[in-house]
Design an enzyme around this catalytic site. Structure first.
Site, short mmCIF file in Angstrom:
data_model
loop_
_atom_site.label_atom_id
_atom_site.label_comp_id
_atom_site.label_asym_id
_atom_site.label_seq_id
_atom_site.Cartn_x
_atom_site.Cartn_y
_atom_site.Cartn_z
N GLY A 1 45.93 -37.85 108.96
CA GLY A 1 47.06 -37.75 108.04
C GLY A 1 48.36 -38.17 108.71
N THR A 2 48.51 -37.82 109.96
CA THR A 2 49.73 -38.16 110.69
C THR A 2 49.92 -39.67 110.76
OG1 THR A 2 49.56 -36.13 111.99
CG2 THR A 2 50.91 -37.90 112.92
N ASN B 1 52.22 -27.13 103.21
CA ASN B 1 51.11 -26.57 103.99
C ASN B 1 51.35 -25.11 104.36
OD1 ASN B 1 53.01 -28.46 105.39
ND2 ASN B 1 52.28 -27.37 107.20
N CYS C 1 50.72 -26.01 113.82
CA CYS C 1 51.43 -26.80 114.82
C CYS C 1 52.55 -25.98 115.46
CB CYS C 1 52.05 -28.06 114.21
SG CYS C 1 50.99 -28.82 113.00
N1 PLP Z 1 50.86 -33.41 106.42
C1 PLP Z 1 50.58 -32.15 106.07
C2 PLP Z 1 51.22 -31.57 104.83
C3 PLP Z 1 49.70 -31.39 106.83
O1 PLP Z 1 49.42 -30.13 106.48
C4 PLP Z 1 49.12 -31.97 108.00
C5 PLP Z 1 48.24 -31.16 108.87
O2 PLP Z 1 48.53 -30.02 109.19
C6 PLP Z 1 49.42 -33.30 108.31
C7 PLP Z 1 50.29 -33.99 107.49
C8 PLP Z 1 48.80 -33.98 109.49
O3 PLP Z 1 47.45 -34.31 109.24
P1 PLP Z 1 46.45 -34.62 110.45
O4 PLP Z 1 46.13 -33.30 111.07
O5 PLP Z 1 45.25 -35.26 109.83
O6 PLP Z 1 47.15 -35.55 111.37
#
Ligand code: PLP
Length: 383
Positions: A70-71, A149, A324
């Site tokens: 996602g990042t 989140n 995080c």
């Molecule tokens: N965006 C949101 C809203 C998230 O909750 C997260 C993960 O905690 C991310 C982005 C990042 O995703 P990834 O862990 O796949 O990099």
């Protein structure tokens, strides 16, 4: 073990593991190879692309590009939108985005972009008039998450898309990482240009995500190299991960288990608010304006880290805000943006349920929360 930290990550579903295994064994070809071994795995990648497109209600599977997480999807959407519109120097986002959105935008701010950081109210809701007023002809990008989140608060992505398109030519990116698989997504019908997701948030493997890029949009590549993913994202596709993501998308497209999670979440919330003094929910009180699985509860005057540690000792896994942050000992910037007083913010716990939690588990959690908070109150009263 009772796992209530599904917004941080979810277990890989058994069917997902089964779907991945062939690509870690005999089906090892490179999907770019023209021979049979390559064509076999290419077909699997394309099948997954279709499954992800279906989950998101996309118009075409060509709109789905696989990434590493996602990042990466968020970073690509943001830097790509800036590069695609070099003459525009304004970005609109919110104060409650995940770091994967906040940090790349903050970097663009240091490079001279003007950034509007939209506020939220004490319930975590956006002021759509402020959004409306912020948009100009100079706006290159609007990036607003769909589901928070930490609190589970939902922003009205479809309505925001209407406002963005009516007022500007900006690209509209939505971080949908914690929304996909929990609430309906209809990208074909909504005015959203870019939408990020991540498989490990919906029972797929870690290390694979996707970015939806609306068909008519040309987004400059972020990872440069070979011509994979239709020359949009270089690097040999992680076929086993992608196969797992596709299967996971197929499973979570059925949202019925999320309705079960909603009932259990409401049961948990009601029992805690009813039975424990100084407990309050962070986020909109109307529980349908939040993700069905999430409850962020403050135990005023208590230390969230201490509650989490005691729950951990009892085999119950929750988190204090975003995973995080959980080692940084800083308050949550999401709760700060909502003006939650320090004494409540520091005592906050996020419960995020999954598709298979049971009533017995929830009742056991409620009992433990009662016991632990009573013990911690007794200790703080004694000192
Ligand atoms: N965006 C949101 C809203 C998230 O909750 C997260 C993960 O905690 C991310 C982005 C990042 O995703 P990834 O862990 O796949 O990099």
């Amino acid at each position: 073990m009772i796992y209530l930290d599904n917004n941080a990550t979810t277990p890989v579903a058994p069917e997902v593991l089964e779907a991945m295994l062939p690509f870690l064994k005999n089906a090892f070809g490179n999907p770019s190879s023209a021979h049979g071994a390559g064509r076999e795995v290419r077909a699997a990648v394309e099948r997954s692309r279709g499954q992800v497109a279906d989950l998101l209600g996309a118009g075409s599977s060509r709109e789905i590009v696989f990434t590493s997480c996602g990042t990466e999807s968020d970073n690509w959407a943001i830097y790509g939108a800036a590069e695609a519109n070099p003459d525009k120097r304004h970005i609109v986002t919110t104060r409650v985005e995940h770091e994967a959105v906040r940090k790349p935008i903050a970097r663009l701010e240091t490079k001279g972009y003007r950034v509007t950081w939209l506020d939220v109210d004490e319930n975590g809701a956006l002021d759509l008039d402020q959004l409306h007023a912020s948009l100009t002809d100079d706006t290159a990008l609007v990036s607003i998450m769909m589901a928070n989140n930490e609190t589970g608060v939902l922003f009205p992505a479809a309505e925001i898309g209407e406002i963005v398109k009516e007022r500007s030519n900006a690209l509209f990116h939505v971080d949908g990482v914690n929304a996909a698989g929990k609430v309906p997504v209809r990208l074909k019908e909504w005015n959203i240009d870019l939408f990020s997701i991540s498989a490990h948030k919906f029972y797929g493997p870690k290390g694979v995500g996707a970015l939806f890029i609306r068909e008519e949009i040309v987004l400059p590549s972020f990872i440069l190299g070979g011509g994979q993913e239709n020359s949009r994202r270089a690097g040999t596709e992680a076929v086993h991960q992608i196969a797992g993501m596709g299967k996971a998308a197929e499973i979570v497209a059925d949202l019925a288990p999320m309705e079960k999670a909603r009932a259990l979440r409401d049961r948990l919330e009601f029992a805690i608010l009813d039975g424990i003094a100084y407990a309050s929910v962070n986020g909109r009180s109307d529980s349908s304006s939040r993700l069905p699985n999430t409850s962020n509860i403050s135990f005023e005057g208590l230390n969230g880290e201490a509650i989490m540690a005691s729950l951990n000792d009892a085999g119950i896994y929750v988190s204090t805000g975003s995973a995080c942050h959980s080692t940084s000992h800083e308050g949550s910037s999401v709760l700060q943006a909502m003006n939650v007083p320090y004494s409540r913010a520091m005592g906050s716990i996020r419960f995020s349920l999954g598709r298979s939690n049971t009533e017995a588990e929830i009742d056991a959690v409620v009992n433990e929360v009662h016991r632990i908070t009573a013990e911690l109150r007794a200790i703080s009263a004694a000192v």
